[in-house]
Design a protein around this motif. Structure first.
Motif, PDB file in Angstrom:
ATOM      1  N   ALA A   1       0.872  -1.127   0.066  1.00 20.09           N
ATOM      2  CA  ALA A   1      -0.041  -0.032  -0.246  1.00 20.09           C
ATOM      3  C   ALA A   1       0.996   1.429  -0.013  1.00 20.09           C
ATOM      4  CB  ALA A   1      -0.908   0.113   1.342  1.00 20.09           C
ATOM      5  N   PHE A   2       1.925   1.254   0.886  1.00 20.71           N
ATOM      6  CA  PHE A   2       2.690   2.475   0.846  1.00 20.71           C
ATOM      7  C   PHE A   2       3.551   2.516  -0.363  1.00 20.71           C
ATOM      8  CE2 PHE A   2       2.565   2.211   5.677  1.00 20.71           C
ATOM      9  CZ  PHE A   2       1.918   3.373   5.762  1.00 20.71           C
TER      10      PHE A   2
ATOM     11  N   LEU B   1       1.244   4.129  -2.665  1.00 22.14           N
ATOM     12  CA  LEU B   1       0.860   5.472  -2.289  1.00 22.14           C
ATOM     13  C   LEU B   1       1.993   6.688  -2.657  1.00 22.14           C
ATOM     14  CD1 LEU B   1      -0.566   5.586   1.080  1.00 22.14           C
ATOM     15  CD2 LEU B   1      -1.746   6.392  -0.873  1.00 22.14           C
TER      16      LEU B   1
ATOM     17  N   ALA C   1       1.640   7.097  -6.197  1.00 21.04           N
ATOM     18  CA  ALA C   1       0.301   7.810  -6.684  1.00 21.04           C
ATOM     19  C   ALA C   1       0.731   9.181  -6.264  1.00 21.04           C
ATOM     20  CB  ALA C   1      -0.930   7.153  -5.836  1.00 21.04           C
ATOM     21  N   THR C   2       1.155   9.577  -5.197  1.00 18.22           N
ATOM     22  CA  THR C   2       1.090  10.714  -4.814  1.00 18.22           C
ATOM     23  C   THR C   2       2.213  11.648  -5.724  1.00 18.22           C
ATOM     24  OG1 THR C   2       2.915  10.267  -3.147  1.00 18.22           O
ATOM     25  CG2 THR C   2       0.647  10.392  -2.320  1.00 18.22           C
TER      26      THR C   2
ATOM     27  N   ASN D   1       9.860  10.573  -4.425  1.00 22.90           N
ATOM     28  CA  ASN D   1       9.744   9.216  -5.118  1.00 22.90           C
ATOM     29  C   ASN D   1      10.713   8.935  -6.026  1.00 22.90           C
ATOM     30  OD1 ASN D   1       8.759   6.599  -5.396  1.00 22.90           O
ATOM     31  ND2 ASN D   1       7.468   6.993  -6.615  1.00 22.90           N
TER      32      ASN D   1
END
Lengths: 134, 179
Positions: free
Chosen positions: B30-31, B34, B37-38, B85
């Motif tokens: 999930a992280f 994220l 995605a962010t 990221n």
């Protein structure tokens, strides 16, 4: 019930992942069969015994559509002229890298280097399958 | 498992461990999602300027090809490409040209791995090519060559993306005489 099925599926999946092995030095790359033509800078995979994931350094596209490609590893001092015929031809290359997940493949490497760990882990997972019956 | 006098625990130790392991795995997944995605809509405002400073063309008779040594002036500010990221950037300069034999020739003449945002402002008037501009035959002389700066964004996790500074292409003419 559904939870149990999901749990079992997850265990089987991770066992398969570990067993089959995904990528070589620690990171997982998701590949796709690109329909776009090869261009300099693309990361491509030559499917040898150990897959070579290198970046395209030179592209020479002939009138006939035939493409000559030369690759080089980012961390290598020299290009791949020594790895294949003077210039690699397109059929040597199979896929292009699209996504990236770091380090997870390390598990696979450890499994392959120390088979005992693999057997132990798969054994434990088998135990999970047997014991998760409520 | 339970000792005498205590009610036996309905969930075994292994079941707990199993649940914990797969919960951790799901969280990690999930992280990772994220993180990707962010930063998916992160918009960079790179500033690129690329120019040829000097060129020397040689005819390598024994190898059967033309070879050009280039010296470039690069002023590329890619600091805004970085976000939380982005692990590193792979920056490279390609030379593109047509010849009679090939409809497209693409040769990477320079590349660099940038791991820190502070290093992402490349500014030098004397970037000597890392890989010489070598043709497959004798097709470089008096030819028109386009220089493009490109970069590959390597994320911590997520999509590998290629970017090209197509709005800052530098076109030059290779000399008509060999050095």
């Amino acid at each position: 019930m559904a939870h149990q099925v999901l749990n079992l599926a997850m265990i089987v999946c991770s066992a398969l992942m570990i067993w089959k092995g995904l990528m070589v030095p620690g990171d997982i790359l998701f590949l796709h069969m690109g329909h776009a033509p090869f261009r300099a800078g693309d990361i491509v995979v030559a499917d040898r015994e150990i897959p070579i994931v290198h970046r395209i350094l030179k592209v020479h596209e002939k009138v006939s559509g035939e493409v000559d490609v030369l690759t080089k590893g980012d961390n290598n001092a020299v290009d791949d002229r020594g790895l294949c015929a003077p210039v690699c031809r397109r059929p040597e290359l199979d896929q292009q890298a699209a996504r990236y997940l770091p380090y997870i493949g390390m598990v696979t490497i450890i499994m392959n280097d120390y088979p005992l760990v693999k057997y132990a882990l798969v054994g434990i997972m088998g135990l999970f399958v047997l014991t998760t019956r409520e | 498992m339970g000792e005498e006098g205590r009610a036996p625990c309905p969930v075994s130790f292994w079941q707990r461990l199993n649940a914990l392991f797969f919960y951790t795995l799901s969280c990690l997944g999930a992280f990772a999602f994220l993180a990707a995605a962010t930063t998916y809509f992160h918009e960079a405002e790179p500033r690129v300027s690329l120019q040829l400073e000097r060129i020397m063309l040689r005819r390598i008779q024994s190898a059967g090809h033309d070879q050009a040594i280039l010296s470039l002036a690069i002023d590329a500010d890619l600091r805004s490409v970085f976000n939380w990221n982005v692990k590193q950037l792979f920056v490279y300069v390609t030379a593109e040209y047509e010849t009679q034999a090939n409809v497209l020739n693409q040769v990477v003449v320079w590349d660099s791995v940038i791991s820190e945002p502070e290093q992402a402002h490349i500014k030098s008037d004397l970037v000597v090519n890392k890989y010489s501009l070598t043709d497959q035959g004798f097709g470089l002389r008096d030819n028109e060559v386009k220089l493009v700066l490109n970069w590959n964004t390597v994320p911590a996790t997520g999509l590998l993306t290629l970017s090209h500074a197509f709005d800052q292409i530098h076109t030059f003419q290779v000399p008509a005489t060999y050095a």
